[in-house]
Design an enzyme around this catalytic site. Sequence first.
Site, short mmCIF file in Angstrom:
data_model
loop_
_atom_site.label_atom_id
_atom_site.label_comp_id
_atom_site.label_asym_id
_atom_site.label_seq_id
_atom_site.Cartn_x
_atom_site.Cartn_y
_atom_site.Cartn_z
N ASN A 9 0.91 -1.11 0.08
CA ASN A 9 -0.05 0.00 -0.09
C ASN A 9 1.04 1.28 -0.02
O ASN A 9 1.40 1.51 1.10
CB ASN A 9 -0.87 0.06 1.32
N LYS A 11 0.25 4.25 -0.51
CA LYS A 11 -0.27 5.65 0.05
C LYS A 11 -0.13 6.65 -0.95
O LYS A 11 0.09 6.55 -2.09
CB LYS A 11 0.15 5.80 1.59
N GLU A 96 -6.87 5.20 7.55
CA GLU A 96 -6.31 6.56 7.26
C GLU A 96 -7.74 7.36 6.34
O GLU A 96 -8.10 8.30 6.57
CB GLU A 96 -5.21 6.75 6.32
P1 PGA Z 1 2.79 0.27 7.57
O1 PGA Z 1 1.35 0.31 7.21
O2 PGA Z 1 3.10 -0.98 6.99
O3 PGA Z 1 3.36 1.47 7.25
O4 PGA Z 1 2.56 0.24 9.24
C1 PGA Z 1 0.28 -0.39 6.76
C2 PGA Z 1 -0.88 0.31 6.20
O5 PGA Z 1 -1.23 1.33 6.54
O6 PGA Z 1 -1.55 -0.54 5.42
#
Ligand code: PGA
Length: 249
Positions: A9, A11, A96
């Site tokens: 992911n 983001k 989020e």
């Molecule tokens: P992270 O994010 O691996 O940076 O903790 C995971 C996610 O939000 O899918």
Amino acid sequence: MRKPIIAGNWKMNNTKADTAELLTALKPLVKDAKAEVVVCVPYTAIDTAANIIKGSNIKLGAENVHWAEKGAFTGEISVKMLVELGVEYVIIGHSERRQYFGETDETVNMRAKAALAGGLKPIICVGETLAEREAGKTDEVVIRQTTGAFKDIDKSELDKIVIAYEPVWAIGTGKTATSEEANATIKVIRDTVAKLYCRDCAETKVRIQYGGSMNPKNAAELMAQPEIDGGLIGGASLKAVDFSQVVKY
Ligand code: PGA
């Protein structure tokens, strides 16, 4: 019997140029992976990503999708627009989005239904906040979110659905749930699916990932848990070597 699925992911990271660089490096590193490999990329990078991963074992995902077929929804993206670009998976209800963009169990359900109807496979995110965990409400929260997400979804769609259990306090913090904690909560989610549909459906059709600071160091231990079918990887998916090590846990 449930094929492991490791999804990145990204983001709001990676321009088209960054995307080309990262995926060009990633392709050879994961080509023999036993797990299904997915990268969920920003809308603006989808076309670039699709071109680079063509013919490889890397599958393409988006990070959100709207529920309406089309219309006056400024800034939103439809299922058809994603399918046209070769997208196969879509993350829905990431914490989020729930936290910053008003996503609710109801809109998660609407997006999931639209995704399935249009041929996309949803990766539906659930998970408790730190306050909820400390109040002893973890199970209650994931049961509510799972039940809400699956409302009016037909049994025949279950093998297209992935759930990501992501404790909100573990995302991007470097804190992971212990593998036993993650396994236990994922079991609660699977039992919820069993209750909503059938035991066999929950055991054989729906894959459930863990997400939240999963990285090359802890991936093997998490993946060794019987209920954990994969990972949704944020930070560690932004570096080709790190992500490939998680993929090959
Ligand atoms: P992270 O994010 O691996 O940076 O903790 C995971 C996610 O939000 O899918």
